[in-house]
Scaffold this motif. Sequence first.
Motif, PDB file in Angstrom:
ATOM      1  N   THR A  85       0.648  -1.104   0.061  1.00 42.26           N
ATOM      2  CA  THR A  85       0.125  -0.064   0.086  1.00 42.26           C
ATOM      3  C   THR A  85       0.879   1.161  -0.020  1.00 42.26           C
ATOM      4  N   LEU A  86       2.071   1.350   0.797  1.00 43.61           N
ATOM      5  CA  LEU A  86       2.690   2.338   0.775  1.00 43.61           C
ATOM      6  C   LEU A  86       4.034   1.983   0.094  1.00 43.61           C
ATOM      7  N   PRO A  87       4.720   2.890  -0.572  1.00 43.30           N
ATOM      8  CA  PRO A  87       5.885   2.993  -1.265  1.00 43.30           C
ATOM      9  C   PRO A  87       7.006   2.584  -0.149  1.00 43.30           C
ATOM     10  N   ASP A  88       8.181   2.137  -0.644  1.00 39.98           N
ATOM     11  CA  ASP A  88       9.434   1.993   0.324  1.00 39.98           C
ATOM     12  C   ASP A  88       9.963   3.508   0.320  1.00 39.98           C
ATOM     13  N   ALA A  89      10.438   3.570   1.664  1.00 38.36           N
ATOM     14  CA  ALA A  89      11.138   4.917   1.656  1.00 38.36           C
ATOM     15  C   ALA A  89      12.211   5.427   0.781  1.00 38.36           C
ATOM     16  N   ALA A  90      12.349   6.493   0.607  1.00 38.56           N
ATOM     17  CA  ALA A  90      13.447   7.044  -0.190  1.00 38.56           C
ATOM     18  C   ALA A  90      15.014   6.579   0.182  1.00 38.56           C
ATOM     19  N   SER A 174      18.677  11.013  15.951  1.00 37.86           N
ATOM     20  CA  SER A 174      19.869  10.063  16.469  1.00 37.86           C
ATOM     21  C   SER A 174      19.789   8.794  16.049  1.00 37.86           C
ATOM     22  N   LEU A 175      21.070   8.407  15.929  1.00 39.02           N
ATOM     23  CA  LEU A 175      21.184   7.410  15.232  1.00 39.02           C
ATOM     24  C   LEU A 175      21.518   6.183  16.177  1.00 39.02           C
ATOM     25  N   ALA A 176      21.026   4.908  15.851  1.00 41.86           N
ATOM     26  CA  ALA A 176      21.132   3.714  16.732  1.00 41.86           C
ATOM     27  C   ALA A 176      21.968   2.656  16.180  1.00 41.86           C
ATOM     28  N   ALA A 177      23.029   2.468  16.809  1.00 44.35           N
ATOM     29  CA  ALA A 177      24.114   1.775  16.378  1.00 44.35           C
ATOM     30  C   ALA A 177      24.671   2.341  15.006  1.00 44.35           C
ATOM     31  N   GLY A 178      25.080   3.703  14.760  1.00 41.18           N
ATOM     32  CA  GLY A 178      25.408   4.283  13.663  1.00 41.18           C
ATOM     33  C   GLY A 178      24.308   4.359  12.384  1.00 41.18           C
ATOM     34  N   ALA A 179      23.090   3.976  12.704  1.00 49.95           N
ATOM     35  CA  ALA A 179      22.285   4.038  11.485  1.00 49.95           C
ATOM     36  C   ALA A 179      20.927   4.766  12.082  1.00 49.95           C
ATOM     37  N   VAL A 180      20.167   5.348  11.037  1.00 47.84           N
ATOM     38  CA  VAL A 180      18.857   5.791  11.361  1.00 47.84           C
ATOM     39  C   VAL A 180      17.969   4.627  11.589  1.00 47.84           C
ATOM     40  N   PRO A 181      17.035   4.739  12.735  1.00 45.42           N
ATOM     41  CA  PRO A 181      16.332   3.456  13.030  1.00 45.42           C
ATOM     42  C   PRO A 181      15.244   3.318  11.887  1.00 45.42           C
ATOM     43  N   ALA A 183      12.437   2.782  12.108  1.00 45.48           N
ATOM     44  CA  ALA A 183      10.860   3.597  12.436  1.00 45.48           C
ATOM     45  C   ALA A 183      10.995   5.069  12.141  1.00 45.48           C
ATOM     46  N   LYS A 184      12.331   5.769  12.005  1.00 49.62           N
ATOM     47  CA  LYS A 184      12.302   6.964  11.689  1.00 49.62           C
ATOM     48  C   LYS A 184      13.324   7.251  10.272  1.00 49.62           C
ATOM     49  N   ILE A 185      13.280   6.079   9.425  1.00 45.03           N
ATOM     50  CA  ILE A 185      13.652   6.540   8.012  1.00 45.03           C
ATOM     51  C   ILE A 185      12.792   7.207   7.233  1.00 45.03           C
ATOM     52  N   GLY A 186      11.353   7.142   7.418  1.00 45.15           N
ATOM     53  CA  GLY A 186      10.492   7.794   6.672  1.00 45.15           C
ATOM     54  C   GLY A 186      10.147   9.402   7.095  1.00 45.15           C
ATOM     55  N   SER A 187      10.961   9.661   8.199  1.00 47.47           N
ATOM     56  CA  SER A 187      10.847  11.112   8.544  1.00 47.47           C
ATOM     57  C   SER A 187      12.022  11.980   8.429  1.00 47.47           C
ATOM     58  N   ILE A 188      12.856  11.332   7.518  1.00 50.07           N
ATOM     59  CA  ILE A 188      14.204  12.172   6.903  1.00 50.07           C
ATOM     60  C   ILE A 188      13.509  13.240   6.113  1.00 50.07           C
ATOM     61  N   ALA A 189      13.749  14.383   6.441  1.00 48.30           N
ATOM     62  CA  ALA A 189      13.451  15.616   5.650  1.00 48.30           C
ATOM     63  C   ALA A 189      14.674  16.203   4.650  1.00 48.30           C
ATOM     64  N   ALA A 190      15.779  15.945   5.410  1.00 52.73           N
ATOM     65  CA  ALA A 190      16.999  16.581   4.779  1.00 52.73           C
ATOM     66  C   ALA A 190      18.203  15.660   5.254  1.00 52.73           C
ATOM     67  N   VAL A 191      19.289  15.906   4.520  1.00 51.55           N
ATOM     68  CA  VAL A 191      20.428  15.331   4.942  1.00 51.55           C
ATOM     69  C   VAL A 191      21.561  16.347   4.833  1.00 51.55           C
ATOM     70  N   ARG A 192      22.372  16.251   6.323  1.00 52.39           N
ATOM     71  CA  ARG A 192      23.538  17.045   6.272  1.00 52.39           C
ATOM     72  C   ARG A 192      24.787  16.372   5.864  1.00 52.39           C
ATOM     73  N   VAL A 193      25.605  16.828   4.896  1.00 50.79           N
ATOM     74  CA  VAL A 193      26.603  16.168   4.313  1.00 50.79           C
ATOM     75  C   VAL A 193      27.963  17.034   4.656  1.00 50.79           C
ATOM     76  N   ARG A 194      28.803  16.272   5.082  1.00 53.67           N
ATOM     77  CA  ARG A 194      30.163  17.033   5.641  1.00 53.67           C
ATOM     78  C   ARG A 194      31.171  16.355   4.731  1.00 53.67           C
TER      79      ARG A 194
END
Length: 224
Positions: A85-90, A174-181, A183-194
């Motif tokens: 029903t829902l697409p895969d997150a980006a 916040s990252l859990a074990a170095g990764a976005v949980p 449950a939070k993947i779909g809430s990413i609205a921007a990515v900060r790149v360094r």
Amino acid sequence: MTRLRASLAALRDRRDAGVSLAELLVAMMVFAILIAITGGFMVSASRASSQTQSIDSATRVATNGMTAVTRTLRAATENPVKGQTLPDAAFPQATANAVTVYAYVNLGSSDATPVMVQYYLDGTALKEKTWPGVVSTDGFWTFGTTPKTRTVASPLVTGTDLFAYVDADGATISLAAGAVPAAKIGSIAAVRVRVQAGTANTSAASTTLVNTVGLPNLDIARDL
């Protein structure tokens, strides 16, 4: 006449006497000072030229890497999947030093076809893997198993996270074990790149670029 002869004889004797030891020492000292000044100037000029070239090279590397990552992330899009029903997150993957994204940024084709792209840190190199989109008869996209790999920035100064993820409120996720949980993947609205390119963690040997990349294709209200 006698006096003139005496003067000429004295002058001839003085000329024949040559350079005194004191005069020789003074000349050597002056020459040594001139050599030291000239040598110091040449060393300083060489160091300045080398530093300028190093900074210029690091700036080019950082700019190339940031441009490649920014271009792809701005085209991030969700991927519809048959039977869901829902697409895969980006973002199939979102970690501190690796990000995978679905995007309509296929510059190798005139058709609007999606790709799956991963940026990741490999040693001191920022690399890019690209999987081409393959459309099925029912119109859904999958992605090949053999990616194309290239280096987009090298060398990089490591030790600091390449990616941070921001939600719609502008807060860093916040990252859990170095990764976005998950449950939070779909809430990413921007990515900060360094991206810090160079050979050492100093201003004279590296260039650092930081950019917060918005995701205009995602239907997320933002307060960034």
